[in-house]
Design an enzyme around this catalytic site. Sequence first.
Site, PDB file in Angstrom:
ATOM      1  N   ASP A  13       0.786  -1.069   0.189  1.00  0.00           N
ATOM      2  CA  ASP A  13       0.054   0.057  -0.019  1.00  0.00           C
ATOM      3  C   ASP A  13       0.794   1.397  -0.077  1.00  0.00           C
ATOM      4  OD1 ASP A  13      -2.323  -1.610   0.110  1.00  0.00           O
ATOM      5  OD2 ASP A  13      -2.199  -1.720   2.358  1.00  0.00           O
ATOM      6  N   GLY A  17       0.154   1.832  -7.149  1.00  0.00           N
ATOM      7  CA  GLY A  17      -0.928   2.015  -8.352  1.00  0.00           C
ATOM      8  C   GLY A  17      -0.624   3.358  -8.860  1.00  0.00           C
ATOM      9  N   ASN A  38      -5.533 -10.145  -4.161  1.00  0.00           N
ATOM     10  CA  ASN A  38      -5.340  -9.536  -2.808  1.00  0.00           C
ATOM     11  C   ASN A  38      -4.676  -8.010  -2.796  1.00  0.00           C
ATOM     12  OD1 ASN A  38      -2.908 -10.355  -4.044  1.00  0.00           O
ATOM     13  ND2 ASN A  38      -2.047 -10.961  -2.206  1.00  0.00           N
ATOM     14  N   HIS A  41      -4.687  -1.403  -5.567  1.00  0.00           N
ATOM     15  CA  HIS A  41      -3.955  -0.317  -6.238  1.00  0.00           C
ATOM     16  C   HIS A  41      -4.841   0.806  -6.458  1.00  0.00           C
ATOM     17  CE1 HIS A  41      -0.577  -3.388  -7.236  1.00  0.00           C
ATOM     18  NE2 HIS A  41      -0.817  -3.310  -5.950  1.00  0.00           N
ATOM     19  N   THR A 129      -6.104 -11.649   3.098  1.00  0.00           N
ATOM     20  CA  THR A 129      -7.247 -10.833   2.452  1.00  0.00           C
ATOM     21  C   THR A 129      -8.308 -11.859   2.380  1.00  0.00           C
ATOM     22  OG1 THR A 129      -6.088 -11.145   0.321  1.00  0.00           O
ATOM     23  CG2 THR A 129      -5.788  -9.209   1.339  1.00  0.00           C
ATOM     24  N   LEU A 331       3.572  12.582   1.149  1.00  0.00           N
ATOM     25  CA  LEU A 331       4.333  13.810   1.804  1.00  0.00           C
ATOM     26  C   LEU A 331       3.088  14.603   2.532  1.00  0.00           C
ATOM     27  CD1 LEU A 331       7.283  14.763   2.307  1.00  0.00           C
ATOM     28  CD2 LEU A 331       6.431  16.689   0.702  1.00  0.00           C
TER      29      LEU A 331
HETATM   30  P1  GDP Z   1      -0.668   0.547  -3.662  1.00  0.00           P
HETATM   31  O1  GDP Z   1      -1.537  -0.829  -3.131  1.00  0.00           O
HETATM   32  O2  GDP Z   1       0.562   0.424  -3.209  1.00  0.00           O
HETATM   33  O3  GDP Z   1      -1.282   0.889  -4.848  1.00  0.00           O
HETATM   34  O4  GDP Z   1      -1.375   1.648  -2.469  1.00  0.00           O
HETATM   35  P2  GDP Z   1      -3.181   1.858  -2.134  1.00  0.00           P
HETATM   36  O5  GDP Z   1      -3.591   2.254  -3.327  1.00  0.00           O
HETATM   37  O6  GDP Z   1      -3.491   0.623  -1.250  1.00  0.00           O
HETATM   38  O7  GDP Z   1      -2.760   2.780  -0.781  1.00  0.00           O
HETATM   39  C1  GDP Z   1      -2.416   3.896  -1.169  1.00  0.00           C
HETATM   40  C2  GDP Z   1      -3.533   4.982  -0.650  1.00  0.00           C
HETATM   41  O8  GDP Z   1      -2.837   6.267  -0.620  1.00  0.00           O
HETATM   42  C3  GDP Z   1      -4.756   5.223  -1.631  1.00  0.00           C
HETATM   43  O9  GDP Z   1      -5.610   5.657  -1.085  1.00  0.00           O
HETATM   44  C4  GDP Z   1      -3.866   6.501  -2.586  1.00  0.00           C
HETATM   45  O10 GDP Z   1      -5.100   7.056  -3.102  1.00  0.00           O
HETATM   46  C5  GDP Z   1      -3.540   7.279  -1.557  1.00  0.00           C
HETATM   47  N1  GDP Z   1      -2.326   8.035  -2.093  1.00  0.00           N
HETATM   48  C6  GDP Z   1      -1.497   7.686  -2.834  1.00  0.00           C
HETATM   49  N2  GDP Z   1      -0.422   8.733  -3.088  1.00  0.00           N
HETATM   50  C7  GDP Z   1      -1.021   9.700  -1.981  1.00  0.00           C
HETATM   51  C8  GDP Z   1      -0.460  11.108  -1.530  1.00  0.00           C
HETATM   52  O11 GDP Z   1       0.565  11.461  -2.035  1.00  0.00           O
HETATM   53  N3  GDP Z   1      -1.147  11.702  -0.809  1.00  0.00           N
HETATM   54  C9  GDP Z   1      -2.450  11.357  -0.234  1.00  0.00           C
HETATM   55  N4  GDP Z   1      -2.853  12.059   0.650  1.00  0.00           N
HETATM   56  N5  GDP Z   1      -2.815  10.128  -0.491  1.00  0.00           N
HETATM   57  C10 GDP Z   1      -2.103   9.483  -1.504  1.00  0.00           C
HETATM   58  P1  IMO Z   2      -1.068  -3.871  -2.412  1.00  0.00           P
HETATM   59  O1  IMO Z   2      -0.785  -4.646  -3.677  1.00  0.00           O
HETATM   60  C1  IMO Z   2      -1.136  -4.503   2.185  1.00  0.00           C
HETATM   61  C2  IMO Z   2      -1.207  -8.747   3.421  1.00  0.00           C
HETATM   62  C3  IMO Z   2      -2.294  -9.279   4.230  1.00  0.00           C
HETATM   63  C4  IMO Z   2      -1.422 -10.494   4.986  1.00  0.00           C
HETATM   64  C5  IMO Z   2      -0.454 -10.825   3.983  1.00  0.00           C
HETATM   65  C6  IMO Z   2      -1.071 -12.219   3.236  1.00  0.00           C
HETATM   66  O2  IMO Z   2      -2.446  -3.279  -2.347  1.00  0.00           O
HETATM   67  O3  IMO Z   2      -0.066  -3.237  -1.639  1.00  0.00           O
HETATM   68  P2  IMO Z   2      -2.656 -12.707   1.503  1.00  0.00           P
HETATM   69  O4  IMO Z   2      -4.101 -12.426   1.119  1.00  0.00           O
HETATM   70  O5  IMO Z   2      -1.616 -12.189   0.429  1.00  0.00           O
HETATM   71  O6  IMO Z   2      -2.427 -14.235   1.543  1.00  0.00           O
HETATM   72  O7  IMO Z   2      -2.141 -11.974   2.679  1.00  0.00           O
HETATM   73  O8  IMO Z   2      -0.215  -9.777   3.324  1.00  0.00           O
HETATM   74  N1  IMO Z   2      -1.418  -7.988   2.027  1.00  0.00           N
HETATM   75  C7  IMO Z   2      -1.476  -6.915   1.825  1.00  0.00           C
HETATM   76  N2  IMO Z   2      -1.114  -5.832   2.752  1.00  0.00           N
HETATM   77  N3  IMO Z   2      -1.403  -4.525   0.694  1.00  0.00           N
HETATM   78  C8  IMO Z   2      -1.529  -5.226  -0.147  1.00  0.00           C
HETATM   79  O9  IMO Z   2      -1.558  -5.452  -1.438  1.00  0.00           O
HETATM   80  C9  IMO Z   2      -1.866  -6.668   0.498  1.00  0.00           C
HETATM   81  N4  IMO Z   2      -1.730  -7.911   0.070  1.00  0.00           N
HETATM   82  C10 IMO Z   2      -1.708  -8.831   0.928  1.00  0.00           C
HETATM   83  O10 IMO Z   2      -2.844  -8.312   5.292  1.00  0.00           O
HETATM   84  O11 IMO Z   2      -1.093  -9.931   6.233  1.00  0.00           O
HETATM   85 MG    MG Z   3      -2.839  -1.518  -1.897  1.00  0.00          MG
END
Ligand code: GDP
Ligand code: IMO
Ligand code: MG
Length: 422
Positions: A13, A17, A38, A41, A129, A331
């Site tokens: 996270d 994405g 899982n 993004h 997940t 940031l």
């Molecule tokens: P990923 O799984 O690595 O793609 O990341 P996620 O989408 O799960 O989590 C990132 C979260 O932070 C999402 O809700 C994005 O919309 C948000 N996000 C990403 N970059 C920024 C940023 O620079 N500032 C803020 N406030 N939110 C951001």
């Molecule tokens: P993105 O791509 C955050 C975590 C779960 C659990 C462990 C194993 O959005 O960064 P799984 O379902 O893969 O067997 O779970 O990994 N986990 C994530 N945490 N972001 C994800 O994906 C995750 N995908 C799995 O919380 O601890």
């Molecule tokens: Mg994510």
Amino acid sequence: MTVTTVVGAQWGDEGKGRIVDYLAQEAELVIRFQGGDNAGHTVINEYGKFALHLVPSGIFNAGTRCIVGAGTVVNLDTLLTELADLEAAGVETSQLFIDERAHLILPFHRQLDGAEERARTGDWAVGTTKRGIGPTYADKSGRHGIRVGELLDPAWLKERLEQLVLRKNRELAHFDLRPVSVDELLALCAGWREQVGGRIVDTLPLIREAVKAGRDILLEGQLGVMRGLDWGIYPFVTSSSPTAGGACVGAGIPPRAIDEVLGITKVYATSVGGGPFPTELEDETGERLRQVGGEYGATTGRPRRCGWLDGVALGYAGWINGFTGIAATKLDVLDSFEELRICVGYRLGQEVLRHVPTTRVQEQVEPIYEAWPGWLADTTDIRRWADLPGNAQRYLRRVEELAGAPLRYVSVGPEREQLIVL
Ligand code: GDP
Ligand code: IMO
Ligand code: MG
């Protein structure tokens, strides 16, 4: 003209994405190389806001071909829902292909994922997940999994399913779950064949041609190294390798063809699920990070554990992946904090560790912090490095130093254009 791997530098996270969505504007190919649905993004651009689970984040660029790579595990039902949602928002999806070697997530994989989690007692829940990721990769490495391409040959598929069902029904019975029949799985697969059969191909010729022609290619990782199967906080990990090495294996690109490895890190830290997380703040500051940062899971909606940036883990991520650059995200979330902290070592009794130890030891460490002054200014409209407050620049330079690779991007908001390119 480069092959760039984008990987999570923390516990997932990190904002992969949104960075892939930005970079994909120039890319010919975007390949998801491991994991499955899982992933969550988040991408916000002119089409709207999306939480992509399986579709690569390059899908919004009509000129980009998107591949769900050989190293992934695929739930075709969730893929179909995702494609329908994208199409309803006006996104062109005809250039999305699935490699025939990717593995199929079947309904019982999800059931087993849930049952295995419930069977873990005490603090041993992984917090998965529940998308069936672990059980599907277990079948893959046990050599009884079903590859997506096997859908295309019903006679072959039937024999493979007969072998699999024999084993799986023993496991399902162990958890008091309903047994499955080959016929019901064949019917499910026939439906999938009809709906996505045309997208299932051998992607290697496309990939090889693009690499040889020097096209821009992005490899999109899922999760982050700290939850990777080999180098993460085992057993609180996912079942694939979300690293630059994993990218080569999962996409079908030789290591020497990779030009850039971009590590994505938040400027603080979050983690979802069980296991050690040394900089976790279970206090008001942690709650404030969660609220300001909107730290709730994109896939499960779970509140994310929040804490200060872990520079030890970041340096480890830099080594394992061989970062050639980093993107620091979110940031703006720190804009209102008077004082910030960065963990630069772990205290273990009388010892100070400067590296990430194994899980058993990491459970016992206490973070050693450096204090950094905040900048107390709104950064969300800033688009140039020079316009960032001095304290933000100094903080980011420290992040860069700990990651061991140059800072290339800083994001100051969730939208595509809220990005500073260095
Ligand atoms: P990923 O799984 O690595 O793609 O990341 P996620 O989408 O799960 O989590 C990132 C979260 O932070 C999402 O809700 C994005 O919309 C948000 N996000 C990403 N970059 C920024 C940023 O620079 N500032 C803020 N406030 N939110 C951001
Ligand atoms: P993105 O791509 C955050 C975590 C779960 C659990 C462990 C194993 O959005 O960064 P799984 O379902 O893969 O067997 O779970 O990994 N986990 C994530 N945490 N972001 C994800 O994906 C995750 N995908 C799995 O919380 O601890
Ligand atoms: Mg994510």
